[in-house]
Design a protein around this motif. Sequence first.
Motif, PDB file in Angstrom:
ATOM      1  N   GLY A 220     -23.933   8.323 -10.189  1.00 50.24           N
ATOM      2  CA  GLY A 220     -23.266   9.311  -9.354  1.00 50.24           C
ATOM      3  C   GLY A 220     -21.790   9.415  -9.653  1.00 50.24           C
ATOM      4  O   GLY A 220     -20.970   9.451  -8.740  1.00 50.24           O
ATOM      5  N   VAL A 221     -21.413   9.447 -10.933  1.00 52.20           N
ATOM      6  CA  VAL A 221     -19.992   9.615 -11.262  1.00 52.20           C
ATOM      7  C   VAL A 221     -19.751  11.032 -11.779  1.00 52.20           C
ATOM      8  O   VAL A 221     -20.649  11.664 -12.329  1.00 52.20           O
ATOM      9  N   ALA A 278     -14.624   7.727 -15.562  1.00 52.90           N
ATOM     10  CA  ALA A 278     -13.963   6.922 -14.532  1.00 52.90           C
ATOM     11  C   ALA A 278     -12.778   7.665 -13.935  1.00 52.90           C
ATOM     12  O   ALA A 278     -12.643   7.754 -12.708  1.00 52.90           O
ATOM     13  N   ILE A 279     -11.934   8.243 -14.800  1.00 54.69           N
ATOM     14  CA  ILE A 279     -10.754   8.939 -14.267  1.00 54.69           C
ATOM     15  C   ILE A 279     -11.181  10.129 -13.429  1.00 54.69           C
ATOM     16  O   ILE A 279     -10.682  10.349 -12.323  1.00 54.69           O
ATOM     17  N   GLY A 285     -13.329  12.074  -6.512  1.00 59.79           N
ATOM     18  CA  GLY A 285     -13.866  11.363  -5.352  1.00 59.79           C
ATOM     19  C   GLY A 285     -12.819  11.202  -4.268  1.00 59.79           C
ATOM     20  O   GLY A 285     -13.049  11.545  -3.111  1.00 59.79           O
ATOM     21  N   ASN A 286     -11.646  10.715  -4.658  1.00 62.97           N
ATOM     22  CA  ASN A 286     -10.610  10.472  -3.659  1.00 62.97           C
ATOM     23  C   ASN A 286     -10.102  11.746  -3.024  1.00 62.97           C
ATOM     24  O   ASN A 286      -9.910  11.826  -1.818  1.00 62.97           O
ATOM     25  N   HIS A 306     -15.659   4.495  -6.020  1.00 61.47           N
ATOM     26  CA  HIS A 306     -15.887   3.075  -6.282  1.00 61.47           C
ATOM     27  C   HIS A 306     -16.660   2.882  -7.580  1.00 61.47           C
ATOM     28  O   HIS A 306     -16.385   1.944  -8.335  1.00 61.47           O
ATOM     29  N   MET A 307     -17.634   3.758  -7.827  1.00 56.27           N
ATOM     30  CA  MET A 307     -18.379   3.622  -9.076  1.00 56.27           C
ATOM     31  C   MET A 307     -17.462   3.887 -10.273  1.00 56.27           C
ATOM     32  O   MET A 307     -17.566   3.243 -11.308  1.00 56.27           O
ATOM     33  N   GLY A 308     -16.554   4.839 -10.101  1.00 56.82           N
ATOM     34  CA  GLY A 308     -15.582   5.097 -11.160  1.00 56.82           C
ATOM     35  C   GLY A 308     -14.725   3.873 -11.422  1.00 56.82           C
ATOM     36  O   GLY A 308     -14.465   3.501 -12.562  1.00 56.82           O
ATOM     37  N   PHE A 309     -14.331   3.221 -10.340  1.00 58.67           N
ATOM     38  CA  PHE A 309     -13.493   2.026 -10.489  1.00 58.67           C
ATOM     39  C   PHE A 309     -14.276   0.912 -11.168  1.00 58.67           C
ATOM     40  O   PHE A 309     -13.744   0.184 -12.003  1.00 58.67           O
ATOM     41  N   MET A 310     -15.561   0.814 -10.796  1.00 54.87           N
ATOM     42  CA  MET A 310     -16.409  -0.217 -11.411  1.00 54.87           C
ATOM     43  C   MET A 310     -16.500   0.011 -12.924  1.00 54.87           C
ATOM     44  O   MET A 310     -16.482  -0.945 -13.707  1.00 54.87           O
TER      45      MET A 310
END
Lengths: 482, 496
Positions: A220-221, A278-279, A285-286, A306-310
Amino acid sequence: MNLMANLLPAAAEIFLLVMVCFILIFDLLLKTNKIYTYLFVQLTLLGCSLVTVGTHERGVFYAFNGMFVDDLLSDVLKMLSYLGMSMVLVYSRQYLLLRGLFTGEFLVLALFALLGMNVMISANHFLTLYLGLELLSLSLYAMVALQRDSAIGTEAAMKYFVLGALASGLLLYGMSMIYGATGSLELGVISNAIHQGVQNKALLAFGLVFIVSGLAFKLGVVPFHMWVPDVYHGAPTAMTLLIGSVPKLAAFAFTVRILVEGLQGLSADWTGMLVVLAIASMALGNLSAIAQTNIKRMFAYSTITHMGFMLLGLISGGIEGYGSAMFYTVVYMIMSLGGFGMIMMLSRAGFEADTLSDFKGLNQRSPWLAFMMMLLMLSMAGIPPTVGFYAKFAVLNSVVQAGYTWLAVISVLFSLIGAFYYLRIIKLMYFDTPESHVPIAVESDTGLLMTLNGLGVLLLGLMPGTLMSICAVSVRQSLLLH
Amino acid sequence: MIFGLPVISVAIWLPIIFGILVLATGDDKNASLARLLALVGSLLGFAVTLPLYTGFNTTTSAMQFVELHDWIARFNIHYHLGVDGISMLFVLLNSFFTVIVVIAGWRVIEKRVSQYMAAFLVMSGIVNGVFAALDSILFYVFWEAMLIPMFIIIGVWGGPNRIYATMKFFLYTLLGSLLMLVALIYLYNLTGGSFSILDFQKVAIPMNAQILIFIAFFFAFAVKVPMFPVHTWLPDAHVEAPTGGSVILAAIMLKVGAYGFLRFSMPITPDASHKLAGIMIALSLIAIIYIGLVALMQSDMKKLVAYSSISHMGFVTLGLFIFNAYGMEGALLQMLSHGFVAGALFLCIGVLYDRMHSRKIADYGGVVNKMPVFAAFFMLFAMANSGLPGTSAFVGEFMVLMGTIRVNFWYAFAAATTLIFGAAYTLWMYKRVIFGAVTNSHVGELTDINAREILILALLTIFVLGMGVYPLPFGEILHASVNDLLVHVAQSKLPL
């Protein structure tokens, strides 16, 4: 090779499958009160964890001709998934009872989803990976649609199913290309083949693109995130809790198995793709989460972030990187369990506490629940002394170590934006006056679990060393041996 | 050691434990118990910090009362505490002000008393941790955790626009902190795996990296100080915070920013500090002059003192970045003094606000007729805020000016204007509030301060006058550490 030695690495899954079949029959015999089925399920989870611990041995073991692997990574993740699933069921029980959804089907589907996850976690072969993924996904599709008369629930299920099927298709297409290029579906063999050099580089590259797209869908990114907010919003909260928490462990394992164990030789290619994903996830997301008024949608966008950060952990690579990504995923599971659990605790018969304004003045209605929610929100925002900070810290550390300091700066700036909407929840709970004064009925088991969950976030934050080490050790013992 | 327990750990955890106990007293039915417990906790919290003063060795610049334990072994993070001459006095100042704030909120706070008192006690412990932490991640944890109680204090017990103010406060400071976190992690990798601040101070760093690290630290610390372009959160937060919150903000929170410059920016990146000192001095002078003028125009007493704080903190950063002993010791004394004076002024405004529920200067006038005792105290603190000789503020400002004039006459000339502006805005406000005819009928109904309020203001008076008349004991504690820091900052840390 004798049969028992071959089956031993999969003992926990076999036990789980046998028990699910028993529970199916047992449940038929029970007419009304499903509490016994529920207890049976909880005992099964306990039994699974005993089997997993009992059959654990140091080292890496293969079963079914290398299709299935049992290593420390899989055992740790499985133990956490039993724990997570058990918590999901405790949080959901009262909520589902009040909505007439506390049925045998729900419990059995939950266990099938768990079985699917565990197969994914232990998969060493594209076919096993796909098998586990589909078992998980099909169970979740059905669970989202469990509330038949809910239009929004049915719509969510439909979207989830169609987009999930598309993602599976992409994944399969990619797998077939990799198979064409390397001549195998087994991860270890693929990895060796890539290292020794493959004739058809273009085929491999295309296969990789499709696989990363498929993974991105399942994680889900952005830009494969469209289904997340609708499914989180539309599904009954208990199902959202299930979808949003434990499967992330399996998704992590799935991603690591494919990208690191199978396609390590292509890491230069997939790292670049993950940087973009991720970016984009952290940004979209934010920013989107700020605009939400429904807390389930807000959490959906927060999941995307959060998944992006992971993914940043996976981008950095190495024991540090994968270990920190795993730690992040585990911590995220604990936080999201608490967050969705809270929504269900505030809901009551015929009322969903799923808008932000339902959290207004919670501190006046129930100071203790408000305090727990504050800890969870601070943890999601990554503010010390909660464990969410160390999750972010570990990932950032690996990112800087890998030389991507600019990426670390970008990600902390997006975290700052993220902090706003978590703080807004605290603001609603502490600074605003409540809109309703209906007393909050808290069952003793959910209340206790919420206390453990909230304080756990704080205590893990004061003493994060052990969990961090467990993640690092399991990654080291499992991934480097290949 | 207190009863076999290490002093600093007790100073950190005792208030936090009492905070939890106070919280456990529950809702406002047990308010008096909560108040009593909070008072006991804050008094004990102050008492346990006294051994830091009595047992302090003024001849060494080394860290004292050191505690070192493993914390997160995987990242080589330690529970590492200790104080030197720079940090020790601030631990005492902070614990002292916690007592003041608890007494000041005794009758004023009536809703959710236990949560209010608990927030201040917990914050007291956390701030002690900020000043005593020698491991940068431990420091960071305390640094960020400090925001949480303040966020709640402003948001729950603050004024009408409190939510905007508290969000702004939190997000502004978080921005700086997150950049600092990246810098700390970068330094961790540079030192080959240590988060110790003392190791950071030894490692060689190339110029480009030093400048980037300095900028990251600058954002973290300048926001807290606050320095000129990033100061805008402070007037909002101060105005909306309850009296106790304003006092802690002014007396303690602003000091952690300047402390950060001393502990991190200057010793870790000395070459960048020298290179960028010009900019820092310029920003400090802008704060002193421009913000001083802004203060002159305020119609709200709290805003006026808030701007005056920014202007005074400009003096502190000026003193730090001229790199000589006068400037640095002056800056540290100014930090202590400003804690007492600004804290006292906010308490005075709180006294008026509790009675009139207005902070507007225009609503007052002729207060002296009804509150002569209060007017006397207020007079003293107003004079101290304008830097009158004999008060604590004079010592620090004078030393900073002495230091500055050695570097550049015109810097000192510009900085000295604060003595005029400071006197102008403070005394003009005092005149409008205290003297003149009684125009507002509510002023006619005012009652003078009670014993509790006299006690608080008298305690602060002792410090303001005592430090002004005889500053030697404070200076002695600072000497060794300041000299060592200056030697350290003078050495280049560029790799050979």
